[in-house]
Enzyme design. Sequence first.
Site, PDB file in Angstrom:
ATOM      1  N   CYS A  83     -10.237  -0.368   0.648  1.00 34.26           N
ATOM      2  CA  CYS A  83     -10.659  -0.321  -0.755  1.00 34.26           C
ATOM      3  C   CYS A  83     -10.204  -1.638  -1.375  1.00 34.26           C
ATOM      4  O   CYS A  83      -9.979  -2.612  -0.668  1.00 34.26           O
ATOM      5  CB  CYS A  83     -10.069   0.896  -1.476  1.00 34.26           C
ATOM      6  SG  CYS A  83      -8.271   0.894  -1.548  1.00 34.26           S
TER       7      CYS A  83
ATOM      8  N   CYS B 160      -0.361  -2.725 -11.024  1.00 30.73           N
ATOM      9  CA  CYS B 160      -1.179  -3.730 -11.721  1.00 30.73           C
ATOM     10  C   CYS B 160      -2.401  -4.136 -10.914  1.00 30.73           C
ATOM     11  O   CYS B 160      -3.450  -4.454 -11.475  1.00 30.73           O
ATOM     12  CB  CYS B 160      -0.365  -4.988 -11.997  1.00 30.73           C
ATOM     13  SG  CYS B 160       1.054  -4.706 -13.030  1.00 30.73           S
TER      14      CYS B 160
END
Lengths: 371, 77
Positions: free
Chosen positions: A331, A187
């Site tokens: 990231c 998610c």
Amino acid sequence: MQTTPSYERYQRQLILPNFGEAAQQKLAAACVLVIGAGGLGCPALQYLSAIGVGHIGIVDEDVVSISNLHRQVLYTTDDLGKLKTEVAQDRIQKMNTNCIVLTHSVAITQFNAFDIISNYDVVLDCTDNFNARYIINDACTLLKKPIVFGAVFQYEGQVAVFNHGIDAVHYRDLFPVSPTAAEAPNCIESGVFNIVTGIIGTLQAGEAIKIITGIGEPLSNRLMSYNSLSLNVYTVKLSKNPDAKKNTPATKEEFLQYDYNQFCGLHHLKDEISAEEFDALRNRTDVQLIDIRNKDEQPHVDELNAIRIPLSELKFHIDLLKKEKQIILFCHSGIRTLDALDILQDECQLNNVSHLKGGIIKWLDYKSNKK
Amino acid sequence: MDIQILLFGSLVDVFGKKQLQLAQVNDTDTLRLALSARYPSIRDAKFVISVDKKITVENTAIDTTSEIALLPPFSGG
């Protein structure tokens, strides 16, 4: 059970066809374990407690963070930073005082799975990663416990019941080979429509209730896919997969020795830098920070002295990486950097690279908690 | 005649559509090969093939009337 307050509490379900006092007593005697108190676990816990399941266990190691609140409906803004297990226990205990709620504030691992799961009759897999899903599957298969499986991706969800019924199948019969984290993002990385976790978690509670009480037909040996945008439901039949058996641990000993990190492609665990370590290292002159997110990706963090080289261009800009420094990649959530590590370590033979576990959002979270 | 293939989850993004048409192949093994040849980006993708709403666990015959779906695993919670 026959006391008036209980009768009144459960009156609307007691009068249902095929439900009645017998079903209510089975629920009161049942022990249900919910692993993962997140988007799926929250609604599942609410409905299991409300219907009168006598004993509920909750497994989760995490604390409530602000990005949980849009879908993890047991928690409020006041709960930020608190253990999910303890907040959830408090809430569902208040919802139904007849319910005994136990907490296990740990991540499920192959070393604690047997001890935790063996005390329960039905297990709900409400986790968010393949490592946990295969561990739960293998432990429950060896312990012969039914699993109510639930998982989500963006606007879609999956539900299935494993280890239940005749010729029962399990998760490895469906997916004998685990995708890596990068191949099936969670998610954090891919986003999720909050009502999908609400619906799938609620369906999981429903399947557990059906298994316990014997009403209806649980999704045994079937996989249901739900699409919230089209409202299509697609249900397929599952059967035993010959490839599943050779990978499934056959004994508790094999289970304890199984390399789940390798199986789930988590061979980069040794290259992880925690948010705390990252915070201590980020300004050192012998450290180079590389942001591999796309050019316009948010959040933009000015105080990090990082070079941005999007993952897709990384191969072509190896010359920008300083071989004499410790290179730390980051990231958004620490998933895409796994691919970057593959490229830099395997293809480019660099051994001075590591990555920020949990990505930039984990570090921002760490910083805001430190304040 | 083409075969129709329903796509789920991340495969919708990979193929850029919810449904695929492909020149007829005779079985699921050939289907996998045909898909990888035409769409190299899915070569490493994990998914199972269902034929007429049954997940296939071995090579399975298909024809133009078969209902085919590609289902990837989801991990989110």
